[in-house]
Design a protein around this motif. Structure first.
Motif, PDB file in Angstrom:
ATOM      1  N   ASN A  77     -47.703 -51.962 118.761  1.00  0.00           N
ATOM      2  CA  ASN A  77     -46.441 -52.524 119.242  1.00  0.00           C
ATOM      3  C   ASN A  77     -46.018 -53.788 118.519  1.00  0.00           C
ATOM      4  N   ASN A  84     -51.378 -44.231 112.420  1.00  0.00           N
ATOM      5  CA  ASN A  84     -50.473 -44.515 113.525  1.00  0.00           C
ATOM      6  C   ASN A  84     -50.641 -43.555 114.701  1.00  0.00           C
ATOM      7  N   LEU A  98     -44.975 -47.219 119.506  1.00  0.00           N
ATOM      8  CA  LEU A  98     -43.667 -47.248 118.860  1.00  0.00           C
ATOM      9  C   LEU A  98     -42.882 -45.983 119.160  1.00  0.00           C
ATOM     10  N   SER A  99     -41.574 -46.065 118.977  1.00  0.00           N
ATOM     11  CA  SER A  99     -40.775 -44.851 119.103  1.00  0.00           C
ATOM     12  C   SER A  99     -41.179 -43.910 117.973  1.00  0.00           C
ATOM     13  N   THR A 147     -39.439 -42.240 115.929  1.00  0.00           N
ATOM     14  CA  THR A 147     -38.621 -42.446 114.731  1.00  0.00           C
ATOM     15  C   THR A 147     -39.150 -43.604 113.907  1.00  0.00           C
ATOM     16  N   ILE A 148     -39.448 -44.717 114.563  1.00  0.00           N
ATOM     17  CA  ILE A 148     -39.968 -45.894 113.848  1.00  0.00           C
ATOM     18  C   ILE A 148     -41.336 -45.591 113.252  1.00  0.00           C
ATOM     19  N   GLU A 164     -40.917 -43.455 110.149  1.00  0.00           N
ATOM     20  CA  GLU A 164     -40.384 -44.221 109.018  1.00  0.00           C
ATOM     21  C   GLU A 164     -41.447 -45.128 108.400  1.00  0.00           C
ATOM     22  N   LEU A 165     -42.259 -45.755 109.238  1.00  0.00           N
ATOM     23  CA  LEU A 165     -43.335 -46.600 108.720  1.00  0.00           C
ATOM     24  C   LEU A 165     -44.308 -45.776 107.889  1.00  0.00           C
ATOM     25  N   TRP A 188     -41.119 -55.605 108.321  1.00  0.00           N
ATOM     26  CA  TRP A 188     -39.805 -55.786 108.954  1.00  0.00           C
ATOM     27  C   TRP A 188     -38.677 -55.518 107.987  1.00  0.00           C
TER      28      TRP A 188
END
Length: 81
Positions: free
Chosen positions: A16, A37, A42-43, A45-46, A49-50, A79
Motif C-alpha cells: 500500500n 506483487n 493496490l487496485s 490496475t495500479i 501497471e507497476l 510515483w
C-alpha cells in the motif's frame, strides 16, 4: 551477494505505501523466477501497471530461483511511472 532480509525496505507488508518499490533490472527469462506483487492492497490496475513498468513491491513478492536482479529504494521513482 546475498542480502539480509532486514536490509530490504518494507513498511506495510501489503504494497500500500510503496516504500518497498524496487526495479527489476535484469528483465529476461529469469522473470520466471520472480513472483511479483502478490496479495497486495493496490487496485488491480495500479498493480498491473507497476508490474508492466518493471517495478516490484518487495514486501509482497518473492524470488523462486536464480538470476533476479533488483534495484532497491525506487519508492520516489515509482510515483513518476
Amino acid at each position: 551477494m546475498a542480502l539480509a532480509l532486514s536490509s530490504i525496505p518494507h513498511e506495510c507488508r501489503r504494497g500500500n505505501c510503496l516504500t518497498c518499490a524496487s526495479k527489476n533490472v535484469k528483465r529476461t527469462t529469469s522473470d520466471n523466477n520472480l513472483v511479483v506483487n502478490v496479495d497486495n492492497g493496490l487496485s488491480p490496475t495500479i498493480a498491473s501497471e507497476l508490474t508492466k513498468s518493471g517495478y516490484v513491491l518487495t514486501c509482497c513478492s518473492y524470488v523462486t530461483g536464480p538470476g533476479v536482479v533488483l534495484e532497491l529504494d525506487q519508492n520516489n521513482e515509482v510515483w513518476d511511472a
